[in-house]
Design a protein around this motif. Sequence first.
Motif, PDB file in Angstrom:
ATOM      1  N   ILE A 230       0.854  -1.189   0.000  1.00 46.33           N
ATOM      2  CA  ILE A 230       0.000   0.000   0.000  1.00 46.33           C
ATOM      3  C   ILE A 230       0.888   1.236   0.000  1.00 46.33           C
ATOM      4  O   ILE A 230       1.769   1.382   0.848  1.00 46.33           O
ATOM      5  N   ARG A 231       0.660   2.116  -0.963  1.00 44.76           N
ATOM      6  CA  ARG A 231       1.518   3.292  -1.116  1.00 44.76           C
ATOM      7  C   ARG A 231       0.872   4.591  -0.625  1.00 44.76           C
ATOM      8  O   ARG A 231       1.566   5.593  -0.469  1.00 44.76           O
ATOM      9  N   ALA A 232      -0.427   4.570  -0.370  1.00 44.94           N
ATOM     10  CA  ALA A 232      -1.090   5.764   0.148  1.00 44.94           C
ATOM     11  C   ALA A 232      -2.300   5.337   0.962  1.00 44.94           C
ATOM     12  O   ALA A 232      -2.959   4.352   0.646  1.00 44.94           O
ATOM     13  N   GLY A 233      -2.581   6.089   1.997  1.00 48.83           N
ATOM     14  CA  GLY A 233      -3.743   5.794   2.837  1.00 48.83           C
ATOM     15  C   GLY A 233      -3.493   6.216   4.267  1.00 48.83           C
ATOM     16  O   GLY A 233      -2.401   6.636   4.639  1.00 48.83           O
ATOM     17  N   ASP A 234      -4.538   6.134   5.072  1.00 51.30           N
ATOM     18  CA  ASP A 234      -4.461   6.446   6.501  1.00 51.30           C
ATOM     19  C   ASP A 234      -4.579   5.157   7.291  1.00 51.30           C
ATOM     20  O   ASP A 234      -5.472   4.345   7.037  1.00 51.30           O
ATOM     21  N   VAL A 235      -3.691   4.987   8.267  1.00 52.47           N
ATOM     22  CA  VAL A 235      -3.666   3.777   9.073  1.00 52.47           C
ATOM     23  C   VAL A 235      -4.382   4.019  10.399  1.00 52.47           C
ATOM     24  O   VAL A 235      -4.197   5.045  11.042  1.00 52.47           O
ATOM     25  N   GLU A 236      -5.199   3.064  10.777  1.00 56.61           N
ATOM     26  CA  GLU A 236      -5.847   3.072  12.086  1.00 56.61           C
ATOM     27  C   GLU A 236      -5.376   1.849  12.845  1.00 56.61           C
ATOM     28  O   GLU A 236      -5.486   0.727  12.365  1.00 56.61           O
ATOM     29  N   LEU A 237      -4.804   2.069  14.031  1.00 55.20           N
ATOM     30  CA  LEU A 237      -4.298   0.968  14.853  1.00 55.20           C
ATOM     31  C   LEU A 237      -5.425   0.377  15.702  1.00 55.20           C
ATOM     32  O   LEU A 237      -6.301   1.071  16.137  1.00 55.20           O
TER      33      LEU A 237
END
Length: 197
Positions: free
Chosen positions: A190-197
């Motif tokens: 994945i090269r772009a996006g927002d991560v949610e832990l």
Amino acid sequence: MAQDAGRGRQGRSWQSERGNFFGSTLVELRPGDPSPTTLSLGAGLALIEAVDVAVPGQDLMLKWPNDLLLGGAKLAGILLERSGDRIVAGFGVNLASGPTFADRATASLAGAIRPEEFAPYLVDSLARRLGQWRSGDIEQLRTGWLARAHPVDTPLSVHGAGSDRVSGRFAGIEADGALRLRTATGVETIRAGDVEL
């Protein structure tokens, strides 16, 4: 200092609260420089190391792609934008207070250091990491970033620019800094996006 037209990743608005740090630097790309996408690794390390020195003993962690967490809540963010052979690296750090958002927790250093005191720490750290990046030592930047990030196998959800959401487990990062996400069907890059832990 104040900023009235700041923005975060994916065009979001960004608030500059009084007493917080916000600043940008310009990196001019040179022939022979590594891939510009790998610059985010050095920027992330520079930021976490600057906070380490400025306010020691904090529970800090890097979150892909460009966030710095304190105790699991967002303390700081980095935005890298390229135009031609120039990259603007913008840094925002909640030194005094964190803005309130309905969808995510924020943290601050509760005024432990003033912006003008913090700036030299970041300048020094960024110069060191930029030199390392220019030397082509990307693998050391990658392993250094991983050592300060959420552990491999951490459950993650990644939100794309639209409504796409992919869940899985953190499987490290590629040589160019892209996220590796282990899903039920295999490992996705994945090269772009927002991560949610």
